[in-house]
Scaffold this motif. Structure first.
Motif, PDB file in Angstrom:
ATOM      1  N   ILE A  31      -9.228  -7.704  10.048  1.00 38.48           N
ATOM      2  CA  ILE A  31      -9.594  -7.261   8.698  1.00 38.48           C
ATOM      3  C   ILE A  31      -8.562  -6.262   8.173  1.00 38.48           C
ATOM      4  O   ILE A  31      -8.103  -6.367   7.030  1.00 38.48           O
ATOM      5  CB  ILE A  31     -11.015  -6.657   8.691  1.00 38.48           C
ATOM      6  CG1 ILE A  31     -12.042  -7.763   8.918  1.00 38.48           C
ATOM      7  CG2 ILE A  31     -11.294  -5.921   7.378  1.00 38.48           C
ATOM      8  CD1 ILE A  31     -13.445  -7.273   9.182  1.00 38.48           C
ATOM      9  N   ALA A  32      -8.176  -5.317   9.020  1.00 41.36           N
ATOM     10  CA  ALA A  32      -7.208  -4.295   8.603  1.00 41.36           C
ATOM     11  C   ALA A  32      -5.853  -4.904   8.264  1.00 41.36           C
ATOM     12  O   ALA A  32      -5.277  -4.610   7.208  1.00 41.36           O
ATOM     13  CB  ALA A  32      -7.059  -3.236   9.696  1.00 41.36           C
ATOM     14  N   ILE A  33      -5.329  -5.764   9.124  1.00 41.20           N
ATOM     15  CA  ILE A  33      -3.997  -6.340   8.887  1.00 41.20           C
ATOM     16  C   ILE A  33      -4.029  -7.298   7.702  1.00 41.20           C
ATOM     17  O   ILE A  33      -3.052  -7.405   6.953  1.00 41.20           O
ATOM     18  CB  ILE A  33      -3.412  -7.005  10.158  1.00 41.20           C
ATOM     19  CG1 ILE A  33      -1.911  -7.268   9.992  1.00 41.20           C
ATOM     20  CG2 ILE A  33      -4.130  -8.275  10.525  1.00 41.20           C
ATOM     21  CD1 ILE A  33      -1.057  -6.047   9.926  1.00 41.20           C
ATOM     22  N   THR A  34      -5.154  -7.963   7.483  1.00 44.38           N
ATOM     23  CA  THR A  34      -5.296  -8.832   6.314  1.00 44.38           C
ATOM     24  C   THR A  34      -5.251  -8.012   5.031  1.00 44.38           C
ATOM     25  O   THR A  34      -4.561  -8.377   4.073  1.00 44.38           O
ATOM     26  CB  THR A  34      -6.605  -9.646   6.401  1.00 44.38           C
ATOM     27  OG1 THR A  34      -6.534 -10.493   7.559  1.00 44.38           O
ATOM     28  CG2 THR A  34      -6.826 -10.494   5.168  1.00 44.38           C
ATOM     29  N   LEU A  35      -5.967  -6.887   5.019  1.00 44.65           N
ATOM     30  CA  LEU A  35      -5.949  -6.013   3.841  1.00 44.65           C
ATOM     31  C   LEU A  35      -4.565  -5.413   3.611  1.00 44.65           C
ATOM     32  O   LEU A  35      -4.085  -5.348   2.468  1.00 44.65           O
ATOM     33  CB  LEU A  35      -6.978  -4.899   3.995  1.00 44.65           C
ATOM     34  CG  LEU A  35      -8.437  -5.317   3.855  1.00 44.65           C
ATOM     35  CD1 LEU A  35      -9.361  -4.161   4.222  1.00 44.65           C
ATOM     36  CD2 LEU A  35      -8.734  -5.817   2.454  1.00 44.65           C
TER      37      LEU A  35
END
Length: 85
Positions: free
Chosen positions: A8-12
Motif C-alpha cells: 500500500i505504501a509503495i503504491t501510494l
C-alpha cells in the motif's frame, strides 16, 4: 500484514511520484528522473504507477513506460505469490 502495508505504501508513493512529475512537467520545473519512476514501479508500486499514468495521462506515449510498467505489475504479482506461498 507487513507485506500488505508495504505494498500500500509503495503504491501510494509511486502514484504520488508520477503525479508530482506530471505537475512539474506542466510547470517546466525540474523533473523526477524516469529511472526513479520505474524503480518505484519495480519495488512494488506498479499498480500506483499505472493508475497515475491513466489518471493524469502522464508517460502514456513513452514506449518504455507502456512496456515496463505492465511488466512491473506482472513482476509484483509474481513476487507476492512467491512470498505468500
Amino acid at each position: 500484514m507487513i507485506l500488505t502495508i508495504y505494498l500500500i505504501a509503495i503504491t501510494l508513493i509511486s502514484f504520488l511520484l508520477f503525479a508530482i512529475d506530471k505537475r512539474k512537467a506542466i510547470k517546466h520545473a525540474y523533473r523526477i528522473p524516469e529511472s526513479a519512476l520505474l524503480f518505484t514501479a519495480f519495488l512494488g508500486g506498479a499498480f500506483g504507477s499505472w493508475m497515475s499514468m491513466q489518471l493524469f495521462h502522464h508517460k502514456t506515449q513513452k514506449t518504455k513506460f507502456r512496456i515496463l510498467v505492465p511488466l512491473a505489475m506482472v513482476w509484483t504479482v509474481g513476487v507476492v505469490i512467491w512470498l505468500v506461498y
